[in-house]
Design an enzyme around this catalytic site. Structure first.
Site, PDB file in Angstrom:
ATOM      1  CG  HIS A 206       1.163  12.806  -1.615  1.00 40.12           C
ATOM      2  ND1 HIS A 206       1.791  13.488  -2.619  1.00 40.12           N
ATOM      3  CD2 HIS A 206       1.330  11.493  -1.907  1.00 40.12           C
ATOM      4  CE1 HIS A 206       2.307  12.637  -3.479  1.00 40.12           C
ATOM      5  NE2 HIS A 206       2.055  11.420  -3.078  1.00 40.12           N
TER       6      HIS A 206
HETATM    7  C1  UD1 Z   1      -0.308   6.680  -2.794  1.00 41.51           C
HETATM    8  C2  UD1 Z   1       0.978   6.090  -3.364  1.00 41.51           C
HETATM    9  C3  UD1 Z   1       1.912   7.211  -3.792  1.00 41.51           C
HETATM   10  C4  UD1 Z   1       1.223   8.185  -4.716  1.00 41.51           C
HETATM   11  C5  UD1 Z   1      -0.040   8.676  -4.067  1.00 41.51           C
HETATM   12  C6  UD1 Z   1      -0.804   9.607  -4.963  1.00 41.51           C
HETATM   13  C7  UD1 Z   1       1.706   3.968  -2.353  1.00 41.51           C
HETATM   14  C8  UD1 Z   1       2.685   3.365  -1.445  1.00 41.51           C
HETATM   15  N1  UD1 Z   1       1.699   5.314  -2.363  1.00 41.51           N
HETATM   16  O1  UD1 Z   1       0.014   7.392  -1.614  1.00 41.51           O
HETATM   17  O2  UD1 Z   1       3.015   6.639  -4.461  1.00 41.51           O
HETATM   18  O3  UD1 Z   1       2.101   9.251  -4.984  1.00 41.51           O
HETATM   19  O4  UD1 Z   1      -0.872   7.552  -3.756  1.00 41.51           O
HETATM   20  O5  UD1 Z   1      -1.909  10.171  -4.317  1.00 41.51           O
HETATM   21  O6  UD1 Z   1       1.002   3.275  -3.051  1.00 41.51           O
HETATM   22  N2  UD1 Z   1      -7.227   8.227   1.638  1.00 41.51           N
HETATM   23  C9  UD1 Z   1      -8.497   8.746   1.588  1.00 41.51           C
HETATM   24  N3  UD1 Z   1      -9.195   8.581   0.419  1.00 41.51           N
HETATM   25  C10 UD1 Z   1      -8.693   7.942  -0.660  1.00 41.51           C
HETATM   26  C11 UD1 Z   1      -7.400   7.389  -0.576  1.00 41.51           C
HETATM   27  C12 UD1 Z   1      -6.681   7.555   0.569  1.00 41.51           C
HETATM   28  O7  UD1 Z   1      -8.991   9.335   2.530  1.00 41.51           O
HETATM   29  O8  UD1 Z   1      -9.390   7.836  -1.694  1.00 41.51           O
HETATM   30  C13 UD1 Z   1      -6.437   8.454   2.874  1.00 41.51           C
HETATM   31  C14 UD1 Z   1      -6.484   7.324   3.849  1.00 41.51           C
HETATM   32  O9  UD1 Z   1      -6.456   7.842   5.130  1.00 41.51           O
HETATM   33  C15 UD1 Z   1      -5.174   6.594   3.587  1.00 41.51           C
HETATM   34  C16 UD1 Z   1      -4.253   7.716   3.192  1.00 41.51           C
HETATM   35  O10 UD1 Z   1      -5.080   8.642   2.504  1.00 41.51           O
HETATM   36  O11 UD1 Z   1      -4.756   5.872   4.689  1.00 41.51           O
HETATM   37  C17 UD1 Z   1      -3.104   7.313   2.318  1.00 41.51           C
HETATM   38  O12 UD1 Z   1      -3.570   6.599   1.160  1.00 41.51           O
HETATM   39  P1  UD1 Z   1      -2.626   5.496   0.466  1.00 41.51           P
HETATM   40  O13 UD1 Z   1      -3.269   5.002  -0.769  1.00 41.51           O
HETATM   41  O14 UD1 Z   1      -2.186   4.510   1.471  1.00 41.51           O
HETATM   42  O15 UD1 Z   1      -1.316   6.296   0.116  1.00 41.51           O
HETATM   43  P2  UD1 Z   1      -1.101   7.740  -0.551  1.00 41.51           P
HETATM   44  O16 UD1 Z   1      -0.480   8.606   0.468  1.00 41.51           O
HETATM   45  O17 UD1 Z   1      -2.354   8.228  -1.233  1.00 41.51           O
END
Ligand code: UD1
Length: 368
Positions: A206
């Protein structure tokens, strides 16, 4: 006035903070739980609250997704109001996500002491958002709970030794907590995915560095298709990865190469425990596979958990073109399996949470 406010919001934080919250609730300490809303899908959030018996948050900031600046700033702005309303004596944060950093800054700017669970980790790679989050969070915290001796060493190097305590890793506490449930579910789970123990590779990816660049993701996908000719592949797809994978033509999805949604905490651990090899870019999973004695290949150039590299238990490979050969080599290497099964893990004794809560309790007394 609340004693403690604990701020969580993303998947790994629920795991890191759960045993600390459990320990707090067994003592006479008033706790306010805040969910930042960084993760909101049920499989990224609600399932962890259920499986780890985390109390329902008093506040949900409903931040959602966004750029780093937007997400961090929104959490800071919304959390400020909650801190002012609840007046906690200490704000507790965990790990290295945007939620961690935002909460630490918001509290420190209101002169509320910050305690950091899992302090002192360093990958020494500032291109990772988590490395920025870790460094800044440690520097605005007054209680630094370090999981390992390496973390203590890193904090000393940055002049933070006077606020640092070696507590062990709370993820070990969580893992121990769910071990009986894991054992009772593993057979059913393998049946559900039609897998045999030690005859499949478990994949989770991820990190933006692996999944945001479509060419790199395509290369990874091709490598996994190659592996699937010899060994079953189960790829648990994080929401960040989901959208990008859809853009790949000829995306594999058959009995040999299974794409599935992210699993709950216990299911994920059960699938890890029975795998012949794990391919990941997650920090937590490198450590969990070490503890569960399953060989791990990490698709990154560096790791914040260098302890996992001992004995070849975890290997850093940053070139997608090299992973299929390495997976196929590692997955059937019985000597490696025997060697890593004999390694004692350096992540603590499963009592990190009680040490952390004792330290918080004594700080609360000094603050009275
Ligand atoms: C975040 C953390 C990372 C951790 C990871 C665990 C930061 C910078 N990164 O990364 O350290 O290892 O979580 O999972 O804080 N999305 C959904 N549903 C959700 C959440 C996210 O669809 O419930 C999608 C969205 O398109 C979003 C993308 O995932 O833009 C990324 O989510 P985000 O929380 O920004 O970062 P992670 O890649 O999950």
């Amino acid at each position: 006035m609340a004693d403690l406010m604990i701020v969580v919001g993303a998947r790994p934080q629920f795991i890191k903070a759960a045993p600390v919250m459990k320990e707090i609730s067994s003592r006479n300490i008033d706790l306010t739980v805040v969910h930042s809303g960084q993760h909101y899908d049920p499989e990224m959030s609600a399932v962890f609250f259920r499986e780890l018996q985390i109390p329902k948050p008093s506040v949900n900031l409903r931040t959602g997704s966004g750029s780093h600046a937007k997400q961090t700033a929104t959490i800071m702005q919304r959390l400020e109001g909650s801190i002012l309303a609840h007046s906690p004596k200490i704000v507790v944060v965990a790990g290295d996500t945007n939620t961690t950093l935002a909460a630490a800054i918001a509290a420190a700017k209101l002169n509320v002491p910050v305690a950091h669970i899992e302090a002192g980790l360093r990958s020494h790679d500032l291109s990772m958002p988590e490395e920025i989050n870790r460094r800044l969070t440690d520097h605005c915290s007054v209680l630094l709970f370090a999981p390992t001796k390496t973390a203590i060493y890193n904090l000393r190097n940055e002049g933070l030794q006077l606020r640092t305590y070696l507590t062990g890793d709370t993820m070990v506490d969580s893992l121990r907590m769910v071990m009986p449930a894991l054992r009772s579910r593993e057979a059913g789970l393998l049946k559900h995915f039609e897998l045999q123990a030690r005859e499949y590779v478990l994949v989770t990816l991820h990190r933006p560095s692996n999944v945001d660049d479509l060419d790199r993701l395509r290369e990874i996908h091709n490598a996994l298709k190659h592996v699937a000719k010899r060994l079953r592949v189960l790829f648990l797809v994080h929401p960040r990865t989901r959208g990008r994978l859809r853009r790949i033509k000829g995306l594999a999805h058959n009995r040999e190469f299974t794409l599935a949604p992210p699993q709950g905490y216990i299911e994920n651990l059960a699938l890890m425990k029975n795998a012949s090899c794990i391919l990941t870019d997650s920090g937590g999973m490198q450590k969990e596979s070490f503890i569960l004695h399953v060989p791990c290949i990490t698709l990154r150039a560096n790791t914040e958990w260098p302890e996992t590299l001992q004995g070849g238990a975890n290997r850093l490979i940053n070139r997608p073109g090299r992973i299929s050969r390495e997976i196929l080599r590692v997955a059937v290497n019985e000597d490696l399996r025997t060697r890593i099964t004999s390694l004692k893990h350096p992540f603590g004794d499963g009592r990190a949470s009680s040490r952390i809560v004792r330290l918080l309790e004594s700080s609360l007394q000094h603050l009275k």
